[in-house]
Design a protein around this motif. Structure first.
Motif, short mmCIF file in Angstrom:
data_model
loop_
_atom_site.label_atom_id
_atom_site.label_comp_id
_atom_site.label_asym_id
_atom_site.label_seq_id
_atom_site.Cartn_x
_atom_site.Cartn_y
_atom_site.Cartn_z
N GLU A 36 -8.84 -0.48 -6.90
CA GLU A 36 -7.82 -1.03 -5.87
C GLU A 36 -7.45 -2.61 -6.46
OE1 GLU A 36 -7.52 -2.09 -1.35
OE2 GLU A 36 -9.06 -0.61 -2.08
N SER A 38 -5.52 -5.90 -6.20
CA SER A 38 -5.65 -7.14 -5.48
C SER A 38 -4.03 -7.11 -4.62
CB SER A 38 -5.88 -8.38 -5.99
OG SER A 38 -5.68 -9.44 -5.01
N ILE A 39 -3.82 -7.22 -3.46
CA ILE A 39 -2.54 -7.48 -2.83
C ILE A 39 -2.13 -8.65 -2.41
CG2 ILE A 39 -2.47 -4.86 -2.07
CD1 ILE A 39 -3.26 -6.04 0.67
N ASN A 40 -3.19 -9.51 -2.71
CA ASN A 40 -2.91 -10.86 -2.19
C ASN A 40 -2.65 -11.83 -3.41
OD1 ASN A 40 -3.41 -10.20 0.59
ND2 ASN A 40 -5.49 -10.28 0.15
N ARG A 42 -1.09 -11.82 -7.03
CA ARG A 42 -0.28 -11.10 -7.82
C ARG A 42 -0.68 -11.28 -9.34
NH1 ARG A 42 6.13 -11.30 -7.44
NH2 ARG A 42 5.55 -10.23 -5.50
N ALA A 45 -3.94 -9.25 -9.84
CA ALA A 45 -3.40 -7.76 -9.92
C ALA A 45 -2.89 -7.43 -11.34
CB ALA A 45 -2.54 -7.44 -8.64
N TYR A 49 -4.42 -4.55 -14.00
CA TYR A 49 -3.48 -3.50 -14.26
C TYR A 49 -3.48 -3.35 -15.65
CZ TYR A 49 0.34 -0.25 -14.56
OH TYR A 49 1.22 1.01 -15.08
N HIS A 77 0.79 3.23 -4.46
CA HIS A 77 0.73 1.94 -3.72
C HIS A 77 -0.06 1.10 -4.83
CE1 HIS A 77 2.25 4.16 -0.58
NE2 HIS A 77 1.15 5.03 -0.50
N ASN A 78 -1.16 0.60 -4.23
CA ASN A 78 -1.89 -0.38 -5.13
C ASN A 78 -3.28 0.16 -5.68
OD1 ASN A 78 -3.36 -0.55 -2.57
ND2 ASN A 78 -4.44 -2.49 -2.85
#
Length: 277
Positions: A36, A38-40, A42, A45, A49, A77-78
């Protein structure tokens, strides 16, 4: 969506040593490693990735009996999902916990398969960087598979024509980051020096000791003391005289402090350790 690369979302059938076990729409069992992002943050994330993308780029090109088969990947999604063959059986570490140390005839057979996989990786300019009992899977039929390429790196070759031939012997570009699992780390990894394929050779020897004794070398010291011991170049544990001289010789050659003095995987496959009947 209900499907991602043809696998059924919904009930997890089981939890394997290398991800969740799910079923495809065609009834095939597969292992799914999911991360998963991170959505907070960038930047975090993006880094996560890129690391997963690097792992996929390596895995998708690896086709060998002793390396886990890559099936595909997708991003929803994430959440990044990496699909691999489902390996029944368990890791070598799990087998050792269940049954204790392996007989030499058995760990010799497993070691040869690990080396076959490592030799293939090195000839394809890949360093695994985290070989240990948890990342060596044993199938019920006796086949060994190397798994978890999260720390693996592709060696970027020099432009001259001979560089491809030199990668397996450490003649290619090397790395400097500290990656791996402490008890199996080579000295050059612990100290943050440049390292490459020969670091995998050290880890193979530590895995042999693990299979022969049910513990990695220096486990009694604890992780930090073990890393200090290894980085200082202090004498490493060897196999007892309960094991053949060829098994002891194999381990000693792999645990040479100087990486250049260690044999390549290809050379080790010719070692007398594997000639014993």
């Amino acid at each position: 969506t209900e499907n991602c690369l043809g696998w059924k979302r919904g009930k997890v059938i089981g939890q394997g040593a290398f991800g969740k076990v799910r079923m495809t729409n065609g009834g095939q069992l597969i292992a799914v490693k999911q991360v998963e992002l991170s959505i907070n943050d960038r930047e975090k994330a993006k880094k996560e990735y890129e690391n997963l993308q690097r792992e996929v780029e390596i895995l998708k090109d690896m086709k060998h009996t002793n390396i886990v088969n890559f099936i595909g990947t997708c991003l929803e999604h994430n959440v990044v999902s990496i699909f691999m063959e489902f390996l029944t059986g368990g890791s070598i570490a799990t087998v050792l916990k269940e049954f204790g140390p392996l007989e030499e005839e058995v760990y010799r057979r497993f070691t040869r398969q690990v080396l076959e996989g490592v030799n293939y990786l090195h000839h394809h300019s890949v360093v695994h960087r985290d070989i240990n009992g948890n990342n060596v899977m044993l199938l019920p039929c006796g086949t060994i598979k190397l798994v978890d390429f999260g720390c693996a790196r592709k060696i970027h070759e020099r432009s001259n024509a001979s560089s491809m031939r030199n990668s397996a012997s450490g003649g290619a570009r090397q790395y400097q980051s500290v990656k791996g699992t402490p008890f199996w780390m080579a000295p050059e990894v612990v100290t943050g020096k440049l390292y490459g394929p020969k670091s995998d050779i050290w880890s193979v020897a530590c895995t042999v000791i693990e299979m022969a004794t049910a513990h990695p070398p220096l486990y009694e010291l604890g992780q930090y003391a073990a890393m200090f011991h290894i980085g200082e170049g202090r004498p490493m544990p060897v196999l007892s005289k309960h094991h053949t001289r060829h098994a002891r010789s194999f381990v000693v050659q792999c645990l040479r402090f100087d990486p250049q003095a260690r044999p390549t995987a290809g050379e080790l496959l010719q070692h007398k350790f594997f000639k014993i009947r």
